[in-house]
Each structure stands twice: as structure tokens, then as C-alpha cells.
Design an enzyme around this catalytic site. Sequence first.
Site, PDB file in Angstrom:
ATOM      1  CB  CYS A 141      -0.951   0.087   1.191  1.00  0.00           C
ATOM      2  SG  CYS A 141      -2.086  -1.298   1.298  1.00  0.00           S
ATOM      3  NE  ARG A 193       5.771   2.002  -0.787  1.00  0.00           N
ATOM      4  CZ  ARG A 193       6.117   1.605   0.428  1.00  0.00           C
ATOM      5  NH1 ARG A 193       5.286   0.954   1.186  1.00  0.00           N
ATOM      6  NH2 ARG A 193       7.308   1.874   0.885  1.00  0.00           N
ATOM      7  CD1 TRP A 216      -0.646  -6.458  -3.269  1.00  0.00           C
ATOM      8  CD2 TRP A 216      -0.833  -7.014  -1.108  1.00  0.00           C
ATOM      9  NE1 TRP A 216      -0.417  -7.809  -3.158  1.00  0.00           N
ATOM     10  CE2 TRP A 216      -0.521  -8.182  -1.854  1.00  0.00           C
ATOM     11  CE3 TRP A 216      -0.984  -7.135   0.277  1.00  0.00           C
ATOM     12  CZ2 TRP A 216      -0.368  -9.435  -1.259  1.00  0.00           C
ATOM     13  CZ3 TRP A 216      -0.844  -8.376   0.859  1.00  0.00           C
ATOM     14  CH2 TRP A 216      -0.533  -9.512   0.095  1.00  0.00           C
ATOM     15  CG  ASN A 267       1.363   0.254   4.308  1.00  0.00           C
ATOM     16  OD1 ASN A 267       0.991  -0.912   4.125  1.00  0.00           O
ATOM     17  ND2 ASN A 267       2.616   0.643   4.164  1.00  0.00           N
ATOM     18  N   GLY A 268      -0.640  -1.392   6.514  1.00  0.00           N
ATOM     19  CA  GLY A 268      -0.309  -2.244   7.650  1.00  0.00           C
ATOM     20  C   GLY A 268      -1.453  -3.195   7.916  1.00  0.00           C
ATOM     21  CD  GLU A 278      15.018 -14.890  -8.960  1.00  0.00           C
ATOM     22  OE1 GLU A 278      14.523 -15.268  -7.886  1.00  0.00           O
ATOM     23  OE2 GLU A 278      14.702 -13.810  -9.493  1.00  0.00           O
ATOM     24  CE  LYS A 283      11.617 -12.788 -11.120  1.00  0.00           C
ATOM     25  NZ  LYS A 283      12.405 -12.709  -9.950  1.00  0.00           N
ATOM     26  CD  GLU A 327       8.244 -13.073  -8.728  1.00  0.00           C
ATOM     27  OE1 GLU A 327       8.275 -12.390  -7.715  1.00  0.00           O
ATOM     28  OE2 GLU A 327       9.167 -13.066  -9.574  1.00  0.00           O
ATOM     29  CG  HIS A 355      15.776 -38.051  -3.445  1.00  0.00           C
ATOM     30  ND1 HIS A 355      16.030 -39.359  -3.112  1.00  0.00           N
ATOM     31  CD2 HIS A 355      16.970 -37.508  -3.767  1.00  0.00           C
ATOM     32  CE1 HIS A 355      17.334 -39.592  -3.199  1.00  0.00           C
ATOM     33  NE2 HIS A 355      17.923 -38.480  -3.605  1.00  0.00           N
ATOM     34  CE  LYS A 405      10.675  -4.060  -7.584  1.00  0.00           C
ATOM     35  NZ  LYS A 405      11.186  -5.345  -8.089  1.00  0.00           N
TER      36      LYS A 405
END
Length: 620
Positions: A2, A27, A74, A100-101, A493, A497, A500, A516, A615
Amino acid sequence: MCGIVGYVGPKQAYDYLIEGLFRLEYRGYDSAGVALQQAGQIDVRKKTGRVSQLAELVKVQPVTGNAGIGHTRWATHGEPSDANSHPHVGGNGEVVLVHNGVIENYALLRDKLTELGYVFRSATDTEVAAHLIAHQLEEETKLGSDPTLAETCIQAVEKAIKKIKGTYGLAILFRDVPGLLVAARLGSPLVVGIGKGEYYLASDASPLVGHTEEVVYLNDHEIAVITADQFQLRHQNGGSNAKHIKVLEQAAVDTDLGEFEHYMLKEIFEQPTSIENALRGRLDDDEATAVFGGLNMDPQKLRCIDRIVLTACGTSWHSALVGEYLIEEFARIPVEVEYASELRYRNPPMTDRTMVFAITQSGETADTLAAMRECKRKGHPTLAICNTVGSTIAREADGGIYLHAGPEIGVASTKAFTSQVTVLTLLALFMGRMRNLSYPAGKRIISHLREMPDKIRQTLKCYDAVKEVARKYYTAENFLYMGRLYNFPVALEGALKLKEISYIHAEGYPAAEMKHGPIALIDEDTPSVFIAPRCGIYPKVMSNLQEVKARRGPVIAIACEGDDKIADLADDVIYVPDVDEYLQPLVTSIPLQLLSYEIAILRGCNVDRPRNLAKSVTVE
Ligand code: G6P
């Protein structure tokens, strides 16, 4: 998450608010809203969707006023909807705020306030804060002990926030006190920009760039009381706090896409420069080591460090894994990589001589900040590897190393990852040269690091090959990514990516671990990406690759230029330049960034604003 903005001064507040919200959209982008105060009333405009949709709404239903607040959301509590968008109104409209929070005790507070007759119009935790302040204001007014209404409002905020459990960055307007903006912080960042006869508020410094260079970062438990002609900082328990004015170091935010269609692609192609910037001024040829200006630790103390903890989230956690391999190899210091969200509540044994690094692009990730604070509280030297100058983590760390990667706007992190790996290589060199790493070995690392920007330029030439591979596989619903040693974190990573931005299920694994479990997933429709540049255990990686082929799984290999043998085994090969093993993550991660980008585009996904993500994750 946010983003919050606020303004009080002689100008129309909306202009700054909307520009600031665009800059803070990274945000969160579930909804956006503004509240403007004018002539004894507060007008609210809010809308589900992007800031641009809010801007469209305001074109049709304009708002004016010299004091205002704004928010880009968000969603945590309550789905993205117009009703759940901020600002929220408390009581009968006497309080309007953005938040925000997370208010953890919101259910309890909501029940109590409902009993008292307050009507809730949203499913958010935030609305509780609005009604709570309105209620406290009513109580304070009944007492009638304070000289001014403004002071009563401030005291209402002070008392209300003491009842809140959780985290908040709050910006509050009061209908009956024109030109008063109150901001309060606990856990969620806020910064006040000092102008001439005007003040700005924001969740981070990016909206302030171009408006003022003087800023004051709020600390936890502080309340900013802002009017056009003055700004006071108070402690929530009473009394005023000194204002530590800092000069904003940020350059104007580079939002120009140039020749690129998306920020993610632009940032991928910026990597030769961002890596150059991470290295600039940090290579000491005479001593065959790295130099850092801001570690703030004397060499004696550094020499005695017997353990390093690297803590981070998301992509930064993957760079920490590369860091573990680098530091253990070059400096022979045991390294633990901890998810910050776990470390903050865990109690791992740490020696007196354990040094902690928080690794973070934004410098605002709530879990990373909390883990860092916990380690600091225990007395460990706590440093940051951070991109955002002036961020909370950068400010609270004992010292640290900036990435100098420039703003990263695409939600999926790319250049920050390679800059973090570069800085961690420098750190491994530096710590190594304090211990067992020889002068010639140090010299060799330096000369190889110097070559990296060019190697990255060469790597980027794989883009056409990547496009072809993407066209072949973009309809797959599952992907596996496999690598070993330095390329194991790269596999993680690469898979992250893809998840996401293209919403394809992907798993990263150490290639030999495949037997395994994940091997059960392999079939003709599940491509495996093997990160298989030349290395000490190249033949072993080849065996793992054969095991996939034997089960008719398609294989995409990331291999070193000149490796013709692999082309006989893999279905597709993307070549990258040959570099020393410890530098391979810097080159092998790049085709994986490009692959996820291309696949996401082919699937029609929004690469810069993927669904459900933000982000900067400033809530737990
Ligand atoms: C979010 C971002 C990721 C990032 C992670 C940690 O999840 O979407 O790209 O890696 O936060 O962020 P940080 O700013 O601490 O590196």
C-alpha cells in the site's frame, strides 16, 4: 504494501497526490483513492483498479482542496472493491484516513465499535481505525478539557492508536479542522517532505523527488502533526521529538521506458550497467580485495566474525543462497540463509561473533525489517545489502552496502538479483582476503568481476534464442528448473520468475534431488530447464539430464557457448558465455528472466503488474 501520500499547502493537493500514487503503484494496485478537504467537508474519490482508473474517475468527478491524502492498495483484509478501497470514513464523516499495515485486533475492535453504534461499510481492518479515532474524538470532546479542536483531534489519534495491535502507517484528515494532516507510524514507513510553506507525506521518498530535498523519516510510535505553516513531531506517549532532517539523495525516478515495452524487459537489459554500478569504486587492485564505504565496522571486529546470517525474502533470499556458497568458499566462514519471516520468530543459536546481513531491494520488506531488528536487539552487528537509499532497513542497519542498481519498477525482480549477487561476490572477496584467500586469488577474482558487464552484454544476445524456446513451450502448465551448486539458487529463481509473471506452476530443484520426488512429475508435457554450464560436476548434471530424457521429458538447457555435446541431448539449448563457476549465476539467471518474460507475454499476462503481487511487501 500500500502506498500513502498526503499534502498540505497553498497548491491544489490533488496534483501531488495523483502523481505520487502513480509513483507508489508498485506497492499495490488493487484499488486507489484520494480525499480532499475543502470548505468544511472532505470529498472522497476511490475506485477498484489502477491509479489511472482513479484519475479517470476524478476527471469526471473533480475534487479540489489544499489538504489531501491518497492511497494505492494491496488488499489484505477484504477483496479489492470500491467499498474496501481507501480512504475510509470514521463516525459521521468527521475523520477520513488511509492506512498501510495490518490491524491484528480489528475483529475485537469492530465488535466493540458496532455495539457503540458505528456502522461499517467495508470488510477492511482499516475502517476500524477510522471509527476508533472518531469515537475517541467524541470522548475527548465530551471531556472538553483541551484548548483547541486541533489538539483534541491529535489526542484522539494518540489514544486510539494505543488500542491498535498490529502495524500502521496512517494519514488522517479531520472534517472540522481544515488544513490539519496527522500521520502516525508503527511498523509501516512514512516520510514527511518539507517544502516552502507546504508539506508532503509519502510511504517512501519516491513521490517527494522533484518537490523537495528535505525529508524527515518518521520512527515507530511517532506522530507527525502537519499544517501548511508548521510540522511537529511528537511521541505517541506525549512530548515532542526532535526532527532529524535528511537530504533526499534520490535522483528523479527514471520512468522512461525508452525502446522497451515493459519495465521488466528494460531492467533485464540494464544489467550490464547495474552490475558496473555495483562494482564501481569497490575493486582495490593494490590489495587484491574489495572496498566498501559504509560497513561501519572496524577490521579487528570483522576479522573475528565466526558466522554470518543472511536473511531476506523472495528473490533476495535466492541471492542470499548464492551468497552462502560464495562466502563459504572464499572466506571459509559458516553462513546460514534464513527466510526473514521465519527468523523473526525463530530463536536459532547465534554466537557472539555472528554478523547479520539483511538483503533487500526495497529496504522496506516487513519481515526482513523485523528479522533485522530482532538480531540487532540481541546485539549482533546488523548490516544491509539494499538498493533503496534512505529506506527503513538502510537507515536502521548498523552499516551496509548499496546496490546502486537504480529504481526497479517491474514487480518481478531482475537487476536487483544480479546486483545483489555481485555485491555478495565482493563481500566474499573482502572477507576472504581478511582470512585465507591469497593475493593472486584475489587478483583473479577482481579481473573476472571486471569482465562481467561485458559478459552480461554478450549474454543478452541470447534473447532471440529465448524467444524461440518460449514460443515452443508457452502453453505448458508445469515447468521444472534444475541446477547444481551455484546454479541451484538460479533454478529456484528461474522457477519463481515464471510463477510470478506467467502464473505457470514451476519448481526449482537441485538437479540430483529430482530422483527423490519431482521425477514423478516428468512427462511429455512438462519441460525441464537444466542450468548446465561447464563446472566441476558437469558430467553429473548430464546424468540428471539423461534421467529426464529417459522419461520423455522435454529438456531446455542453459549451457556454455561451444558446448556442442549438450545439443545432442537437450531438445533446445540457450547458450551463455563461459565464466568461472562462482560467477555463473550472473549469466545463467538472465536467459531465465527473459524466458519468463517472453512466456508471460505470449500468455497475455501483465508482466509489470502481475496479479496478487506487490513490489514492496510492507505487511507480514
Ligand atoms: C516481493 C517482490 C519480490 C521481492 C520480495 C523481497 O515479494 O515481489 O520481487 O524479491 O518482495 O523484496 P525486497 O525488496 O526485500 O528485496
